[in-house]
Structures are given as C-alpha cells and as structure tokens.
Scaffold this motif. Structure first.
Motif, PDB file in Angstrom:
ATOM      1  N   ALA A 225       1.663   9.036   6.214  1.00  0.00           N
ATOM      2  CA  ALA A 225       2.919   9.947   5.719  1.00  0.00           C
ATOM      3  C   ALA A 225       3.936   9.853   6.699  1.00  0.00           C
ATOM      4  O   ALA A 225       4.968   9.662   6.229  1.00  0.00           O
ATOM      5  CB  ALA A 225       2.079  11.161   5.639  1.00  0.00           C
ATOM      6  N   TYR A 226       3.734   9.959   7.937  1.00  0.00           N
ATOM      7  CA  TYR A 226       4.631   9.954   8.941  1.00  0.00           C
ATOM      8  C   TYR A 226       5.307   8.727   8.986  1.00  0.00           C
ATOM      9  O   TYR A 226       6.701   8.561   9.033  1.00  0.00           O
ATOM     10  CB  TYR A 226       4.045  10.244  10.387  1.00  0.00           C
ATOM     11  N   LYS A 227       4.646   7.658   8.894  1.00  0.00           N
ATOM     12  CA  LYS A 227       5.182   6.114   9.046  1.00  0.00           C
ATOM     13  C   LYS A 227       6.137   6.201   7.574  1.00  0.00           C
ATOM     14  O   LYS A 227       7.215   5.529   7.782  1.00  0.00           O
ATOM     15  CB  LYS A 227       4.245   5.195   8.917  1.00  0.00           C
ATOM     16  N   ARG A 228       5.583   6.580   6.549  1.00  0.00           N
ATOM     17  CA  ARG A 228       6.486   6.473   5.260  1.00  0.00           C
ATOM     18  C   ARG A 228       7.711   7.293   5.350  1.00  0.00           C
ATOM     19  O   ARG A 228       8.587   6.839   4.910  1.00  0.00           O
ATOM     20  CB  ARG A 228       5.511   7.072   4.304  1.00  0.00           C
TER      21      ARG A 228
ATOM     22  N   PHE B 234       0.031  13.324  -1.887  1.00  0.00           N
ATOM     23  CA  PHE B 234      -0.400  11.832  -2.374  1.00  0.00           C
ATOM     24  C   PHE B 234      -1.732  11.670  -1.657  1.00  0.00           C
ATOM     25  O   PHE B 234      -2.397  10.676  -1.965  1.00  0.00           O
ATOM     26  CB  PHE B 234       0.454  10.885  -2.009  1.00  0.00           C
ATOM     27  N   GLY B 235      -2.223  12.483  -0.867  1.00  0.00           N
ATOM     28  CA  GLY B 235      -3.635  12.483  -0.241  1.00  0.00           C
ATOM     29  C   GLY B 235      -3.737  11.061   0.722  1.00  0.00           C
ATOM     30  O   GLY B 235      -4.848  10.633   0.593  1.00  0.00           O
ATOM     31  N   VAL B 236      -2.666  11.119   1.460  1.00  0.00           N
ATOM     32  CA  VAL B 236      -2.837  10.043   2.177  1.00  0.00           C
ATOM     33  C   VAL B 236      -3.175  10.721   3.926  1.00  0.00           C
ATOM     34  O   VAL B 236      -2.973  11.833   3.916  1.00  0.00           O
ATOM     35  CB  VAL B 236      -1.465   9.224   2.278  1.00  0.00           C
TER      36      VAL B 236
ATOM     37  N   SER C 282       6.171  14.869   6.445  1.00  0.00           N
ATOM     38  CA  SER C 282       4.890  14.140   6.264  1.00  0.00           C
ATOM     39  C   SER C 282       3.620  14.913   5.702  1.00  0.00           C
ATOM     40  O   SER C 282       2.792  14.665   5.191  1.00  0.00           O
ATOM     41  CB  SER C 282       4.321  13.535   7.669  1.00  0.00           C
ATOM     42  N   LYS C 283       3.678  16.442   6.070  1.00  0.00           N
ATOM     43  CA  LYS C 283       2.907  17.275   5.493  1.00  0.00           C
ATOM     44  C   LYS C 283       2.818  17.350   4.201  1.00  0.00           C
ATOM     45  O   LYS C 283       1.805  17.422   3.356  1.00  0.00           O
ATOM     46  CB  LYS C 283       2.778  18.596   6.266  1.00  0.00           C
ATOM     47  N   ASP C 284       3.993  17.210   3.331  1.00  0.00           N
ATOM     48  CA  ASP C 284       3.979  17.228   2.121  1.00  0.00           C
ATOM     49  C   ASP C 284       3.449  15.815   1.576  1.00  0.00           C
ATOM     50  O   ASP C 284       2.706  16.332   0.341  1.00  0.00           O
ATOM     51  CB  ASP C 284       5.762  17.293   1.628  1.00  0.00           C
ATOM     52  N   LEU C 285       3.686  15.023   1.951  1.00  0.00           N
ATOM     53  CA  LEU C 285       3.035  13.633   1.520  1.00  0.00           C
ATOM     54  C   LEU C 285       1.599  13.668   1.569  1.00  0.00           C
ATOM     55  O   LEU C 285       0.832  13.163   0.495  1.00  0.00           O
ATOM     56  CB  LEU C 285       3.629  12.525   2.417  1.00  0.00           C
TER      57      LEU C 285
ATOM     58  N   ALA D 272       0.807  -1.146   0.077  1.00  0.00           N
ATOM     59  CA  ALA D 272      -0.033   0.094  -0.014  1.00  0.00           C
ATOM     60  C   ALA D 272       0.952   1.222   0.055  1.00  0.00           C
ATOM     61  O   ALA D 272       0.470   2.421  -0.718  1.00  0.00           O
ATOM     62  CB  ALA D 272      -0.807   0.014   1.182  1.00  0.00           C
ATOM     63  N   SER D 273       1.837   1.113   0.663  1.00  0.00           N
ATOM     64  CA  SER D 273       2.890   2.421   0.788  1.00  0.00           C
ATOM     65  C   SER D 273       3.566   2.679  -0.465  1.00  0.00           C
ATOM     66  O   SER D 273       3.574   4.004  -1.081  1.00  0.00           O
ATOM     67  CB  SER D 273       3.862   2.480   1.975  1.00  0.00           C
ATOM     68  N   GLN D 274       3.919   1.653  -1.209  1.00  0.00           N
ATOM     69  CA  GLN D 274       4.419   1.875  -2.612  1.00  0.00           C
ATOM     70  C   GLN D 274       3.346   2.205  -3.457  1.00  0.00           C
ATOM     71  O   GLN D 274       3.798   2.948  -4.453  1.00  0.00           O
ATOM     72  CB  GLN D 274       5.082   0.573  -3.122  1.00  0.00           C
TER      73      GLN D 274
END
Length: 135
Positions: free
Chosen positions: A65-68, A58-60, A51-54, A29-31
């Motif tokens: 986002a933080y975990k990624r 990417f709309g997550v 994480s705010k950028d992600l 899912a992350s990929q």
C-alpha cells in the motif's frame, strides 16, 4: 501479492527474470489489486488516500500500500478506460461504506461483513421469488 506478481509474469509472457520484467510484474500486481483509476476516484471523492486506507479497502500489505501511494503521487494523469470505470463502479459502494465508517468511528470490517450477508440474503430471497421487484 506474490501470486498476482507471478501471474503477471505469465500474462506478460516473460522469458527472463531481469529488472524490467520484475518491474512490469510488480506493476501488473499493483494494478490487479489496487487499480490506478480506483485510487484516483477514491482521492477525488474522499480526499487524501493513505496507505492504511488501501490496506483496509484492498486487503494488501502495508508495504504494498505504501509503495502504491508513492507511485500514485508521481502520476500526473490517469487513463479512464471503460473497463477501469466498470471496476470502479463495482468498488464504489464498498469504498463509500469504508469512508462513512471512518467518519462515524464504526468498524469497517464488521459493517462489510453485515453488508455482504444482507446482500446474499436479498439475492437468495429474490431467487426464491419473495420480492415482486429484484435487481
């Protein structure tokens, strides 16, 4: 996210619901939503990625986002497959627009909405033969 995770179980042909299969489905899912190479290229071209950028790009969720970001910070190398580069090529214009909006203090979502509508209008006008040269 949940749907991407469950698709990961199906795609990876999981039979059990053990810890390893859960990790694999999370990674899938992350990929799917936040590809490694794209995040790598964002950092390379625009500096630190938050994480705010992600969330915006990417709309997550903030949690995903933080975990990624935490996972990406542990990586020491990145695979640049042809498919990863093609995905990045599709995302690059939107990513650049996001960071330009950040620098200018403009609203990314409004800009993105306007950009998408302009692209749709241009495509429609090309199909109607309104321009001599269309891409």
């Amino acid at each position: 996210w949940t749907l991407g995770h469950e698709v990961g179980h199906i795609y990876l042909n999981h039979q059990n619901d053990d810890d390893i299969e859960e990790i694999e489905a999370h990674y899938f899912a992350s990929q799917l939503f936040m590809p490694d190479y794209s995040i790598y290229m964002i950092a390379r071209e625009h500096g630190k990625v938050t994480s705010k950028d992600l969330v915006e790009l990417f709309g997550v969720s903030e949690t995903a986002a933080y975990k990624r970001i935490c996972t990406m910070n542990k990586r020491t190398c990145f695979c640049a497959s042809k498919q990863a580069k093609e995905i990045w090529d599709v995302q690059k214009e939107r990513v650049d627009m996001y960071f330009e909006c950040q620098r200018e203090g403009s609203n990314f979502r409004n800009t993105l909405f306007f950009w998408r509508s302009m692209k749709a209008d241009y495509k429609r006008e090309c199909q109607l033969g309104m321009y001599s040269r269309c891409y």
